[in-house]
Enzyme design. Structure first.
Site, PDB file in Angstrom:
ATOM      1  N   LYS A 120       0.803  -1.220   0.000  1.00 60.41           N
ATOM      2  CA  LYS A 120       0.000   0.000   0.000  1.00 60.41           C
ATOM      3  C   LYS A 120       0.837   1.272   0.000  1.00 60.41           C
ATOM      4  O   LYS A 120       0.418   2.305  -0.539  1.00 60.41           O
ATOM      5  CB  LYS A 120      -0.973  -0.009   1.184  1.00 60.41           C
ATOM      6  CG  LYS A 120      -2.145  -0.965   0.988  1.00 60.41           C
ATOM      7  CD  LYS A 120      -3.131  -0.876   2.135  1.00 60.41           C
ATOM      8  CE  LYS A 120      -4.414  -1.646   1.833  1.00 60.41           C
ATOM      9  NZ  LYS A 120      -4.187  -3.062   1.549  1.00 60.41           N
ATOM     10  N   LYS A 160      -3.766   1.122   8.962  1.00 59.85           N
ATOM     11  CA  LYS A 160      -3.905   0.100   7.929  1.00 59.85           C
ATOM     12  C   LYS A 160      -2.631  -0.735   7.820  1.00 59.85           C
ATOM     13  O   LYS A 160      -1.523  -0.208   7.944  1.00 59.85           O
ATOM     14  CB  LYS A 160      -4.171   0.739   6.562  1.00 59.85           C
ATOM     15  CG  LYS A 160      -5.540   1.382   6.416  1.00 59.85           C
ATOM     16  CD  LYS A 160      -5.721   1.864   4.978  1.00 59.85           C
ATOM     17  CE  LYS A 160      -7.112   2.378   4.732  1.00 59.85           C
ATOM     18  NZ  LYS A 160      -7.281   2.807   3.318  1.00 59.85           N
ATOM     19  N   GLY A 167     -10.083  -5.947   5.285  1.00 63.33           N
ATOM     20  CA  GLY A 167     -10.360  -5.365   6.591  1.00 63.33           C
ATOM     21  C   GLY A 167      -9.428  -5.827   7.694  1.00 63.33           C
ATOM     22  O   GLY A 167      -9.497  -5.326   8.824  1.00 63.33           O
ATOM     23  N   HIS A 210     -17.126   4.387  -0.418  1.00 62.26           N
ATOM     24  CA  HIS A 210     -16.134   3.529  -1.057  1.00 62.26           C
ATOM     25  C   HIS A 210     -16.561   3.336  -2.511  1.00 62.26           C
ATOM     26  O   HIS A 210     -17.510   2.596  -2.791  1.00 62.26           O
ATOM     27  CB  HIS A 210     -16.060   2.194  -0.324  1.00 62.26           C
ATOM     28  CG  HIS A 210     -14.913   1.341  -0.735  1.00 62.26           C
ATOM     29  ND1 HIS A 210     -14.041   0.762   0.169  1.00 62.26           N
ATOM     30  CD2 HIS A 210     -14.474   0.960  -1.952  1.00 62.26           C
ATOM     31  CE1 HIS A 210     -13.127   0.063  -0.483  1.00 62.26           C
ATOM     32  NE2 HIS A 210     -13.381   0.165  -1.776  1.00 62.26           N
ATOM     33  N   LYS A 238     -16.938  -5.854   2.584  1.00 64.22           N
ATOM     34  CA  LYS A 238     -18.075  -5.456   1.768  1.00 64.22           C
ATOM     35  C   LYS A 238     -19.253  -6.418   1.907  1.00 64.22           C
ATOM     36  O   LYS A 238     -19.068  -7.634   1.976  1.00 64.22           O
ATOM     37  CB  LYS A 238     -17.648  -5.379   0.294  1.00 64.22           C
ATOM     38  CG  LYS A 238     -16.514  -4.388   0.044  1.00 64.22           C
ATOM     39  CD  LYS A 238     -15.948  -4.545  -1.351  1.00 64.22           C
ATOM     40  CE  LYS A 238     -14.742  -3.650  -1.568  1.00 64.22           C
ATOM     41  NZ  LYS A 238     -14.124  -3.869  -2.891  1.00 64.22           N
ATOM     42  N   GLU A 276      -9.488   1.722  -6.307  1.00 65.97           N
ATOM     43  CA  GLU A 276     -10.423   2.062  -5.245  1.00 65.97           C
ATOM     44  C   GLU A 276     -10.181   3.482  -4.741  1.00 65.97           C
ATOM     45  O   GLU A 276      -9.032   3.901  -4.547  1.00 65.97           O
ATOM     46  CB  GLU A 276     -10.309   1.060  -4.097  1.00 65.97           C
ATOM     47  CG  GLU A 276     -10.558  -0.378  -4.549  1.00 65.97           C
ATOM     48  CD  GLU A 276     -10.800  -1.329  -3.396  1.00 65.97           C
ATOM     49  OE1 GLU A 276     -10.743  -0.896  -2.228  1.00 65.97           O
ATOM     50  OE2 GLU A 276     -11.066  -2.515  -3.662  1.00 65.97           O
ATOM     51  N   ASN A 292      -6.517  -3.059  -6.712  1.00 67.14           N
ATOM     52  CA  ASN A 292      -6.530  -4.516  -6.629  1.00 67.14           C
ATOM     53  C   ASN A 292      -6.167  -5.089  -7.987  1.00 67.14           C
ATOM     54  O   ASN A 292      -6.918  -4.915  -8.955  1.00 67.14           O
ATOM     55  CB  ASN A 292      -7.901  -5.010  -6.183  1.00 67.14           C
ATOM     56  CG  ASN A 292      -8.188  -4.630  -4.742  1.00 67.14           C
ATOM     57  OD1 ASN A 292      -7.475  -5.041  -3.842  1.00 67.14           O
ATOM     58  ND2 ASN A 292      -9.214  -3.830  -4.529  1.00 67.14           N
ATOM     59  N   ARG A 294      -6.294  -7.774  -9.721  1.00 71.12           N
ATOM     60  CA  ARG A 294      -6.937  -9.065  -9.951  1.00 71.12           C
ATOM     61  C   ARG A 294      -8.406  -8.808 -10.269  1.00 71.12           C
ATOM     62  O   ARG A 294      -8.864  -7.674 -10.246  1.00 71.12           O
ATOM     63  CB  ARG A 294      -6.853  -9.925  -8.684  1.00 71.12           C
ATOM     64  CG  ARG A 294      -7.402  -9.188  -7.449  1.00 71.12           C
ATOM     65  CD  ARG A 294      -7.450 -10.051  -6.215  1.00 71.12           C
ATOM     66  NE  ARG A 294      -7.664  -9.299  -5.008  1.00 71.12           N
ATOM     67  CZ  ARG A 294      -8.815  -8.789  -4.592  1.00 71.12           C
ATOM     68  NH1 ARG A 294      -9.900  -8.938  -5.343  1.00 71.12           N
ATOM     69  NH2 ARG A 294      -8.920  -8.134  -3.454  1.00 71.12           N
TER      70      ARG A 294
END
Length: 449
Positions: A120, A160, A167, A210, A238, A276, A292, A294
């Site tokens: 990240k 994070k 999460g 989000h 989610k 995102e 992400n 993928r």
């Protein structure tokens, strides 16, 4: 880009996504090989794949997460390519390299993009290079580092895990007195989940939405397939996804989509990916969160409003084909909503509910799609994620889609295990959801309402 024939595809995953990949591969005329753990030897995916290869015992570490076993199984099966699905090894750079070193195609981005987006902090730096806005914050090795960052960001703030996802390793801190203990908890959780204790902290935007953008690139150029809203979450996981993201001004919508394409092209991204963003519900300012690298669990809602088979695009691009679409080719039709049906008891703090599914009757009808691997008589293993399937609907308008999914949920019938379906009925009946544009605090309001 040189074309490489894919005749045999190895699927390094399980559950509904494995079945989803098998069906598109079959339509493209590819032979499919599914790697399974002992627990999945009689799964629906195993019954539909052309060839089934045992990977090992049920625990993921001994089967789906064992790189050496998965690569050896794929190689021995004669596969030309490996599709990792989502989760498990899908964003593991060592797995991608091992697949390539074994002479097979990894259906996903190249290791450089995986490396940049899998961390990240690196992703944040790349976003800044590409000119995208990021949430104020930074890396913190100690509570003292975090306290210095908090002096600039203010409270509340969010901790994070650098290598995190789903999460895990995320903690909200509302006041300075909580910082040291929450840093410790986050680092321990990150170490246990990802083998990487590094964390960073950033401003927590209380009224955040989000919003994410599906992108596809061929290494030279990229396009977007519109937005999705994934703001209804529990503990950063989610629950409901929809496309397009509702109640966002057109100019902001375009800016978010353009920012996603910008970072994809900056990376020379190849394959399907999701960028995102955190959108401030008060003023619609937006900030890059992560990418992400993928396919996503929620990709069906994008497919429903665009008509694009994202798995097909992954396979074509992996074979060396150029991107088959211009941005102007993508037409958006109506609205789609997806709910995740998990084997969990929402009335008992979402306690997992493994066991045999004695009856599974899934909805059907116009505008209704179900992606599931669960049939009557199948078992939910405690070794894996509790996702049983996804109920997706499409409507000419968002209002029609809301009504359609509410009706479909009431026809879903599962016996033997508890599911999250009753919770989704409550969500669809909630006036705030029906209006659209809820933020990430929605679930707390639902729980307390």
């Amino acid at each position: 880009m040189a074309r490489k024939n894919i005749n045999t595809l190895f699927i390094a995953n399980r559950g509904e996504i494995a079945l989803r990949i098998i069906r598109t591969a079959r339509r493209l005329g590819l032979k499919t090989v599914l790697g399974v753990s002992d627990a999945d030897a009689n799964s629906r995916g195993a019954s539909e794949a052309d060839v089934v290869v045992r990977l090992g015992p049920a625990p993921s570490a001994q089967s789906y997460l064992n790189i050496a076993k998965v690569v050896a199984a794929a190689k021995e099966s004669g596969a030309d390519a490996v599709h990792p699905g989502y989760g498990f090894l899908s964003e593991n750079i060592n797995f991608a390299r091992a697949v390539a070193e074994a002479g097979m195609i990894f259906v996903g981005p190249d290791p450089r993009a995986l490396d940049a987006m899998g961390d990240k902090l690196k992703a944040r730096a790349v976003a800044i290079e590409a000119g995208l806005p990021v949430v104020p914050g930074g890396e913190a090795e100690t509570a003292e580092d975090a306290a210095k960052i908090a002096e600039k960001t203010g409270y509340p703030l969010l901790i994070k895990a650098v290598s995190g996802g789903g999460g895990r390793g995320m903690k909200r801190v509302d006041k300075p007195q909580e910082l040291r203990s929450q840093i410790g908890f986050a680092m321990s959780e990150a170490e246990a989940a990802f083998g990487d204790p590094r964390i960073y902290v950033e401003r927590f935007i209380a009224s955040g939405r989000h919003v994410e953008v599906q992108v596809i690139g061929d290494g030279k150029r990229a396009i977007h397939l519109g937005t999705r809203d994934c703001s209804i979450q529990r503990r950063f996981q989610k629950l409901v996804e929809e496309a397009p993201a509702p109640n966002i001004p057109d100019d902001k919508h375009r800016a978010i989509e353009n920012a996603a394409v910008k970072i994809a092209e900056h990376l020379n991204y190849k394959g399907a990916g999701t960028v995102e963003f955190l959108v401030d519900a008060d003023n619609f300012d937006f900030f890059f969160l992560e990418m992400n690298a993928r396919i996503q669990v929620e990709h069906p809602v994008t497919e429903e409003i665009t008509g694009v088979d994202i798995v097909e695009q992954q396979l074509l691009i992996a074979s060396g084909a150029p991107l088959g679409y211009e941005q102007r080719d993508i037409e958006f039709q109506g609205a789609a909503i997806e709910v995740r049906i998990n084997a969990e008891d929402p009335d008992a703090d979402f306690r997992p509910s493994p066991g045999m599914v004695t009856k599974a009757e899934w909805p059907a009808g116009a505008g209704v799609r179900v992606d599931t691997h669960i049939r009557s008589g199948d078992s939910i293993s405690p070794n894996y994620d509790s996702l049983m399937g996804k109920l997706i609907v499409h409507g000419a308008t968002r209002g029609e889609a809301v009504k359609r999914i509410a009706a479909a949920l009431k026809t879903l019938h599962v016996e033997g295990v508890k599911t999250t379906a009753p919770l989704h009925v409550r969500i669809m009946d909630d006036a705030r959801f029906q209006k659209g544009g809820v933020d990430t605090r929605f679930f707390e309001g639902l729980k307390n309402g």
